[in-house]
Scaffold this active site. Structure first.
Site, PDB file in Angstrom:
ATOM      1  N   THR A 180       0.866  -1.185   0.000  1.00 17.98           N
ATOM      2  CA  THR A 180       0.000   0.000   0.000  1.00 17.98           C
ATOM      3  C   THR A 180       0.899   1.230   0.000  1.00 17.98           C
ATOM      4  OG1 THR A 180      -0.117   0.323   2.405  1.00 17.98           O
ATOM      5  CG2 THR A 180      -1.657  -1.266   1.432  1.00 17.98           C
ATOM      6  N   ASP A 181       0.304   2.401  -0.145  1.00 17.71           N
ATOM      7  CA  ASP A 181       1.096   3.627  -0.081  1.00 17.71           C
ATOM      8  C   ASP A 181       1.751   3.798   1.287  1.00 17.71           C
ATOM      9  OD1 ASP A 181       0.458   4.260  -2.674  1.00 17.71           O
ATOM     10  OD2 ASP A 181      -1.258   5.510  -2.134  1.00 17.71           O
ATOM     11  N   CYS A 182       1.046   3.393   2.328  1.00 13.43           N
ATOM     12  CA  CYS A 182       1.593   3.529   3.685  1.00 13.43           C
ATOM     13  C   CYS A 182       2.575   2.408   4.017  1.00 13.43           C
ATOM     14  CB  CYS A 182       0.467   3.514   4.713  1.00 13.43           C
ATOM     15  SG  CYS A 182      -0.694   4.888   4.562  1.00 13.43           S
ATOM     16  N   TYR A 183       2.327   1.239   3.427  1.00 12.38           N
ATOM     17  CA  TYR A 183       3.149   0.063   3.711  1.00 12.38           C
ATOM     18  C   TYR A 183       3.620  -0.552   2.392  1.00 12.38           C
ATOM     19  CZ  TYR A 183       0.861   0.483   8.280  1.00 12.38           C
ATOM     20  OH  TYR A 183       0.394   0.946   9.477  1.00 12.38           O
TER      21      TYR A 183
END
Length: 212
Positions: free
Chosen positions: A121-124
């Site tokens: 993901t963008d965060c992970y």
């Protein structure tokens, strides 16, 4: 005052139940029994770049863990086994390695291999991880026992005409043996069959320690 389970029997005989209850703070019961629904909950901390193990797949020393929590939390069941374990393929089976072994190794201070894969993901953004980890590296590690206190455990017998292999041991045919588990007079639960002293709302704190 602290007494073990055998000592408290004599204390109650000598002082009576009420006086013993007033004076004694802790009663220890160092007994062993089969347990189920045990495991350990881990928070392993974030990687760089960050990775969302939650919702992905992970193993510790090849033993699968449940990842349906947050980004770096997972649960290891004591009876979890790797896919390649022989299990019961050749009767009566060989169960060589599983979750309880992993927990034992972590408690002993050993390194275990953490392998994880997930979606990015963008965060992970990280999607794969393979690293050695030990207990002291983790943010949190908690033994978690969902159902580990029995008033009186099962007695197992075999009415058939063949040997049966069970988790209560080998059972001989035609009731030639009986396997059971009970600590008898040492059991705080067996000594309170109607839960008048031990139970919700009482002042007794019953602690169960799980040892691998």
């Amino acid at each position: 005052m602290v007494f073990d389970a055998e000592e408290i029997i004599e204390v109650v005989k000598a002082k009576g139940l009420k006086k013993a209850a007033d004076e004694v703070d802790v009663v220890t019961t160092g007994t062993f029994a089969p347990m189920c629904s045990s495991g350990a909950y881990f928070n392993v901390g974030h990687t760089k770049p960050r990775m969302k193990i939650g919702g992905g797949a992970a193993t510790l020393n090849g033993v699968p863990v449940y990842t349906g929590f947050a980004a770096v939390d997972f649960f290891l069941g004591a009876t979890a086994m790797p896919e390649e374990d022989p299990r019961n393929r050749i009767y009566p089976g060989k169960f060589l390695y599983g979750g309880a072994h992993v927990i034992e190794e972590l408690v002993a201070g050993k390194d275990v291999l953490l392998v994880a894969s997930t979606y990015g993901t963008d965060c992970y953004p990280r999607t794969k991880l393979e690293t050695w980890i030990r207990l002291e590296d983790m943010n949190e590690a908690m033994l978690f026992n969902i159902r580990n206190a029995y008033q009186n455990y099962n007695v197992a017998v075999n009415l058939s005409d063949r040997i049966i292999h069970t988790y209560m041991g080998v059972l001989q045919p035609n009731m030639r043996n009986a396997n059971y588990c009970s600590s008898g007079q040492l059991s705080p639960l067996l000594n309170d069959p109607l839960y008048r002293t031990i139970g919700v709302g009482t002042r007794i704190f019953l602690g169960v320690v799980w040892v691998t």
